[in-house]
Design a protein around this motif. Structure first.
Motif, short mmCIF file in Angstrom:
data_model
loop_
_atom_site.label_atom_id
_atom_site.label_comp_id
_atom_site.label_asym_id
_atom_site.label_seq_id
_atom_site.Cartn_x
_atom_site.Cartn_y
_atom_site.Cartn_z
N LEU A 29 0.86 -1.19 0.00
CA LEU A 29 0.00 0.00 0.00
C LEU A 29 0.89 1.24 0.00
O LEU A 29 1.72 1.42 0.90
N GLN A 30 0.72 2.08 -1.01
CA GLN A 30 1.59 3.23 -1.21
C GLN A 30 0.77 4.51 -1.30
O GLN A 30 -0.40 4.51 -1.70
N PRO A 31 1.37 5.68 -0.94
CA PRO A 31 0.70 6.96 -1.19
C PRO A 31 0.50 7.12 -2.70
O PRO A 31 1.41 6.87 -3.49
N ALA A 32 -0.69 7.53 -3.09
CA ALA A 32 -1.02 7.56 -4.52
C ALA A 32 -0.45 8.78 -5.25
O ALA A 32 -0.17 8.70 -6.45
N ASP A 33 -0.27 9.90 -4.54
CA ASP A 33 0.09 11.14 -5.23
C ASP A 33 1.35 11.05 -6.08
O ASP A 33 1.37 11.58 -7.21
N PRO A 34 2.44 10.43 -5.59
CA PRO A 34 3.64 10.36 -6.44
C PRO A 34 3.38 9.67 -7.77
O PRO A 34 3.92 10.08 -8.81
N PHE A 35 2.54 8.64 -7.77
CA PHE A 35 2.23 7.94 -9.02
C PHE A 35 1.32 8.79 -9.91
O PHE A 35 1.52 8.86 -11.12
N LEU A 36 0.34 9.45 -9.31
CA LEU A 36 -0.57 10.29 -10.08
C LEU A 36 0.17 11.47 -10.69
O LEU A 36 -0.16 11.94 -11.78
N ASP A 37 1.19 11.96 -9.98
CA ASP A 37 1.92 13.14 -10.45
C ASP A 37 3.01 12.79 -11.46
O ASP A 37 3.30 13.59 -12.36
N MET A 38 3.64 11.62 -11.33
CA MET A 38 4.89 11.37 -12.04
C MET A 38 4.93 10.12 -12.90
O MET A 38 5.86 9.93 -13.67
N ALA A 39 3.95 9.23 -12.77
CA ALA A 39 4.09 7.92 -13.39
C ALA A 39 3.75 7.91 -14.87
O ALA A 39 4.16 7.01 -15.59
N GLY A 40 2.96 8.85 -15.36
CA GLY A 40 2.57 8.84 -16.76
C GLY A 40 1.11 8.46 -16.94
O GLY A 40 0.53 7.74 -16.13
N GLU A 41 0.53 8.96 -18.02
CA GLU A 41 -0.90 8.80 -18.27
C GLU A 41 -1.32 7.34 -18.34
O GLU A 41 -2.35 6.94 -17.80
N ASP A 42 -0.53 6.51 -19.02
CA ASP A 42 -0.91 5.11 -19.20
C ASP A 42 -1.00 4.39 -17.86
O ASP A 42 -1.97 3.67 -17.60
N LEU A 43 0.00 4.58 -16.99
CA LEU A 43 -0.02 3.90 -15.70
C LEU A 43 -1.08 4.49 -14.78
O LEU A 43 -1.72 3.75 -14.02
N ARG A 44 -1.31 5.78 -14.84
CA ARG A 44 -2.33 6.41 -13.99
C ARG A 44 -3.70 5.77 -14.21
O ARG A 44 -4.47 5.59 -13.27
N GLU A 51 -8.57 4.67 -0.04
CA GLU A 51 -8.43 5.83 0.85
C GLU A 51 -8.27 5.36 2.28
O GLU A 51 -8.91 4.39 2.71
N SER A 52 -7.38 6.02 3.03
CA SER A 52 -7.16 5.66 4.44
C SER A 52 -8.26 6.27 5.30
O SER A 52 -9.07 7.07 4.84
N GLU A 53 -8.28 5.89 6.58
CA GLU A 53 -9.28 6.43 7.50
C GLU A 53 -9.13 7.93 7.67
O GLU A 53 -10.08 8.63 8.02
N THR A 54 -7.92 8.44 7.45
CA THR A 54 -7.68 9.88 7.60
C THR A 54 -7.94 10.64 6.31
O THR A 54 -7.76 11.86 6.26
N GLY A 55 -8.35 9.93 5.26
CA GLY A 55 -8.65 10.60 4.00
C GLY A 55 -7.50 10.65 3.02
O GLY A 55 -7.64 11.21 1.93
#
Length: 373
Positions: A29-44, A51-55
């Motif tokens: 389980l990883q934070p999603a933002d780095p992938f959404l920001d940097m991984a590329g359209e195809d992988l996104r 989502e965690s309990e804290t949002g």
């Protein structure tokens, strides 16, 4: 290891140990933002989000490069350092299961980038040769840095360089971008407030307007592009519509992308192209030549490695060499990798750390082994 691991796992981990790597495990389980920001359209598009309990927006691990780099930064380990991994990744796929195994090496901090690049290609080739004995392998190289150097030498504005650099690695995206560059589209129909904010180049105001609209519609910003990213793209598109490349420059770009030669003739082909187009590729060409020599020094047959100037990989974080290795008669890659010198800084490293790495698809390797037995 559990029984779920592929039978070839032990051979792969033994090779990693022999190549002086540090075996690393990273959380599923990883934070999603780095992938959404940097991984590329195809992988996104293929990421499994939760989502965690804290949002906090989380995702199932879709690849290893970003998690390994995050762990390296968090551990404050010194460099150079070579990490190896073997584990499951999770992606929505059109073919095969959504949960499959990858293995690879991330090589961080080596300032001799030509040698590190060559070592990465050689390591990937050695792994495949080990688990697919007798299999003829085809290696394809591209170079994100060379592509960006050509764009800069042609005098393209920053906005166009960014759009084309993002499209590199996706043939449909690059073709669409080149079509727009040749014939800029007319302005799209935008609502009054949005059109005014775009015309003024008001990034903050436009971001707030988009965020408000998403909130009213009940859309989560974490489920896709952030409002600021959408706003930036809208402003950028408006700026791009005002640019038209000269026929000579456009022809030179097309000629560059048509270069497809064995690696041992690639440096000369690039020099010939640059001379004919009246361009200076300077440092990019020097790096390319040094890497080609380093690859040959590793015993890889440069005459059987193809350099394709239009070849890229669909991940936004690559900055230099990109490569894939496939069975000579196969379509899908068995291994892929490249250089990502900006990634660790973007992920929070306090100093620049060069990096290069590769991963292999173990399910594809096992399918070939099964077909051969």
């Amino acid at each position: 290891m559990t029984s779920r691991y592929p039978a070839i796992s032990a051979d792969i981990t033994a090779l990693f140990a022999a190549r002086n790597t540090h075996a690393v495990e990273v959380a599923v389980l990883q934070p999603a933002d780095p992938f959404l920001d940097m991984a590329g359209e195809d992988l996104r598009r293929r990421i499994f989000l939760t989502e965690s309990e804290t949002g906090q927006t989380l995702c199932l691990r879709p690849e290893f490069t970003i998690p390994v780099c995050l762990d390296h930064i968090a551990s404050q380990a010194g460099t150079p350092r070579r990490y190896s991994y073997l584990g499951e990744v999770f992606r929505q796929r059109r073919e095969g299961g959504n949960e499959f195994f990858q293995a690879g090496i991330e090589d961080l901090g080596d300032r001799d980038t030509a040698e590190a690049d060559a070592r990465s290609v050689a390591d990937a080739h050695a792994l495949l040769s080990l688990v697919l004995p007798g299999q003829s392998l085809a290696i394809t190289l591209g170079d994100q840095g060379m592509f960006e150097a050509v764009l800069a030498a042609l005098g393209l504005p920053r906005g166009w360089r960014m759009r084309l650099a993002r499209a590199f690695g996706s043939a449909p995206m690059l073709e669409a971008a080149l079509a727009d560059l040749a014939n800029p589209p007319r302005n799209g129909q935008l609502s009054g407030p949005v059109a005014a904010l775009v015309l003024d180049g008001d990034l903050d105001g436009l971001s707030q307007h988009i965020a408000g609209g998403m909130e009213e519609a009940g859309l989560s910003a974490s489920a896709g592009r952030a409002p600021s990213d959408i706003a930036r793209r809208l402003i950028e598109k408006a700026e791009l519509r005002s640019v038209r490349l000269s026929n000579e420059a456009f022809a030179a770009l097309k000629n560059f992308l048509a270069i497809d030669v064995p690696l041992d003739g690639a440096a000369q082909a690039l020099e010939t192209f640059a001379t004919g187009a009246g361009l200076s590729l300077g440092a990019a060409l020097e790096k390319f030549s040094a890497r080609a020599k380093a690859i040959e020094a590793h015993g890889l047959p440069s005459g059987k490695i193809r350099y394709d100037a239009a070849f890229g990989r669909p991940l936004d974080y690559y900055t230099g060499v990109v490569f894939e290795i496939a069975a000579a008669d196969g379509q899908r890659p068995l291994a892929g990798g490249g250089r990502y010198d900006r990634l660790l800084t973007l992920l929070g490293a306090k100093t620049a750390i060069p990096g290069v790495g590769f991963s292999v698809w173990l399910d594809r390797i096992e399918a070939l082994r099964g077909a051969a037995s």
